[in-house]
Design an enzyme around this catalytic site. Structure first.
Site, PDB file in Angstrom:
ATOM      1  N   ASP A 146      31.688  45.032  29.643  1.00 30.72           N
ATOM      2  CA  ASP A 146      30.938  46.242  29.999  1.00 30.72           C
ATOM      3  C   ASP A 146      29.708  45.797  30.784  1.00 30.72           C
ATOM      4  OD1 ASP A 146      29.255  48.434  30.059  1.00 30.72           O
ATOM      5  OD2 ASP A 146      29.550  48.971  27.953  1.00 30.72           O
ATOM      6  N   HIS A 147      29.668  46.171  32.047  1.00 29.64           N
ATOM      7  CA  HIS A 147      28.555  45.690  32.883  1.00 29.64           C
ATOM      8  C   HIS A 147      27.241  46.376  32.528  1.00 29.64           C
ATOM      9  CE1 HIS A 147      27.042  43.123  35.827  1.00 29.64           C
ATOM     10  NE2 HIS A 147      27.783  43.436  36.878  1.00 29.64           N
TER      11      HIS A 147
END
Ligand code: CAO
Length: 550
Positions: free
Chosen positions: A522-523
């Protein structure tokens, strides 16, 4: 406490009007003029407001009932001052309670029309003025929408304008077909019965609507604004057209079907009612629909102004034989979660591969021991150990984001989920404290949990608490895939099939066992450099399993 029996107000000519919406329930506290229920004939709908404040003691009508003027609607318990102390619990036929007629509610009526000349369509056709029908009140009512413009060709019954008081709304339909010559009113203006709406070059006059004298005063604009919003109309001769509400701010041209209270709510919330699906009788939009719509919009992912159009339902039978196969609850829940995770988590996929030649040799050496233990040692327990160690080394992957965005929750335990494909759908049992367990323990637990998953015997607890998930399609094949993060976890590992590949080592190609994997993260939680380092560390651990025990 006194009680008041509230009856249906004078409905004019109408009798047997259907109750299509109950807006209150027993026990509800209502204020004077709060809407109690909605009645609808084949021509119009109206909300019936409370004549006084009180608490709903009983409701005498049900949805779908047909009522007439004077029919009992409900009983209100009112304060002492509201009525001269009637006896409580009196039988209905002997109303010790006061009987009050609900205020007569404004409804719509066919517009009146003044015309001159014949009724055929031609350049010589007469120009008539269409005016506001009898509103049953002397008060002014606001124009909230104008549906036509000069030059428009309209038919009989086409909506011309929508009027709204603070209690009711109505669409005024045209009684004639023709071409609009001039619109004499504007949105925001206020009109009374008889005010001119527009001039129409007729092509026909509706049957049963006697042509009246044409009004010559084209400037009879009904845009007076000096008076405050009207109270609902007092008289209600039965209406000609359903109350219909349109989009409050961005008219879409389409008709929507909703009462004034719903329209008011929609305006307050900035909801375009044309976008709302009605769940009431005959698809009427009710308050709950507006609330649901708002909820769905709030939860919808941001689309940067782009509207994602819904997929159409296609009749595939036109192309060949088909069968409808219902989806299991698990499949439906999984689909919803996948959609949410895919659209709300910005995924980055980091591809990598590990040289697992030594690991595979070691695993082969342990085969006899595994048989003796009655278990099977696949690469998965080693992957679990490696991931737990990588999570410890890179704790930024062992977090969940708080919804406020203000902080992350750092986990100090290493529970790892493993995706298990079952005939009923995908489940993810969780192996707890992977860091503290031996490869043998993990192997046994993998088999136990995956068997339980396939037998649908997993407890809720066994599917909760994961920090990270591994999805292994290694038994199948494939060179790589992008798994969807199981939020609120922030990363997942997709494992593909180990293949023997030539690797250039010490000046020559050597056959090595290469395991491809994809780290998706998850950036929002993890930056790219960390993603690369985590994947690289994992590859090194799997390439040299001695590292796992350090
Ligand atoms: N490369 C090559 N072979 C592999 C491998 C890999 N990466 N991973 C496993 N294998 C082999 C195993 O060694 C085993 O071989 P043997 O039978 O010769 O010992 C065989 O493939 C079958 O393994 P398995 O599937 O029985 O066991 P596992 O521990 O690898 O996996 C489980 C267990 C429960 C994860 C698996 O059965 C499963 O359900 N996988 C599907 C996961 C899934 O659906 N993922 C997609 C989720 S949606 O994104």
């Amino acid at each position: 406490m006194a009680t008041e029996k509230i009856t249906v107000p004078d409905l004019g000519d109408a009798s047997e009007v259907e109750v299509i919406e109950l807006l209150v329930a027993v026990g509800d506290k209502v204020e004077e003029n709060d809407s109690l229920l909605v009645l609808e004939s084949d021509k119009a709908a109206m909300e019936i407001p409370a004549p006084m404040a009180g608490v709903v003691k009983s409701i005498e009508v049900n949805l779908g009932d047909q009522v007439s003027s004077g029919s009992p609607m409900l009983t209100l318990e009112v304060g002492d001052s509201a009525s001269p102390a009637p006896a409580e619990d009196a039988p209905a036929e002997e109303p010790a309670t006061e009987t009050r007629e609900a205020p007569k509610q404004e409804v719509s009526e066919a517009p009146s029309e003044t015309a001159a000349g014949n009724q055929s369509a031609s350049d010589n056709a007469p120009v008539i003025t269409i005016s506001v029908p009898d509103l049953g009140t002397e008060d002014e009512v606001e124009i909230i929408e104008v549906h036509v413009a000069a030059g428009d060709k309209i038919d009989v019954d086409d909506p011309l304008i929508t009027l709204e008081s603070d209690k009711a709304a109505m669409e005024v339909p045209s009684t004639s077909a023709g071409t609009v010559v001039e619109v004499l009113i504007a949105v925001g203006g206020k009109v009374k019965t008889g005010a001119d709406i527009l001039k129409l070059k007729t092509s026909s006059v509706a049957v049963g609507q006697p042509a009246a004298e044409q009004k010559q005063d084209a400037n009879a604009q009904a845009a007076a604004t000096e008076k405050p919003a009207p109270t609902p109309a007092a008289k209600a001769p039965l209406p000609a057209e359903p109350v219909a509400a349109a989009a409050p701010s961005a008219p879409t041209g389409g008709k929507v079907y909703a009462g004034p209270a719903v329209r008011k709510l929609a305006r307050e919330l900035g909801v375009d009612l044309a976008q709302v699906k009605g769940s009431g009788a005959r698809s009427r939009i009710i308050k709950e629909d507006v609330h649901e719509y708002v909820k769905s919009r709030i939860n919808a992912p941001a689309t940067g102004g782009l509207q994602v159009s819904a997929l159409p339902d296609i009749d595939f039978s036109q192309f060949g034989e088909i069968e409808q196969v219902p989806r299991s609850k698990l499949q439906k829940v999984t689909a919803a979660n996948m959609q949410r995770n895919w659209s709300s988590v910005p995924h980055v996929a980091q591809f990598n591969e590990a040289d697992v030649t030594d690991l595979e040799d070691f695993r082969a050496e342990l085969k006899a021991e595994a048989d003796k233990r009655g278990t099977k040692l696949t690469p998965l327990p080693f992957l679990l150990k490696a991931v737990a160690k990588a999570l410890a080394e890179y704790p930024q992957f062992n977090v969940s984001l708080h919804s406020s965005g203000e902080y992350v929750i750092q986990k100090k335990y290493y529970h790892i989920g493993m995706a298990v494909a079952t005939p009923a759908g995908l489940v993810v049992p969780v192996i707890r404290d992977v860091d503290k367990k031996s490869v043998w323990d993990l192997s046994t637990e993998i088999i136990e949990l995956s068997n339980k998953a396939r037998d649908r015997k997993l407890s809720l607890e066994e599917m909760q608490g994961a920090c990270f998930t591994i999805s292994s399609l290694g038994a199948l094949g494939g060179t790589g895939f992008i798994p969807i993060i199981n939020a609120p976890e922030v990363a997942i590992l997709g494992v593909s099939k180990t293949e023997i590949k030539p690797v250039f080592i010490d000046g020559e190609f050597q056959p090595r066992k290469i395991l491809p994997f994809t780290l998706c993260y998850d950036h929002k939680a993890v930056n790219g450099l960390d993603g690369g380092m985590f994947a690289d560390y994992l590859a090194r651990l799997l390439s040299d399993i001695r590292q796992l025990i350090l």
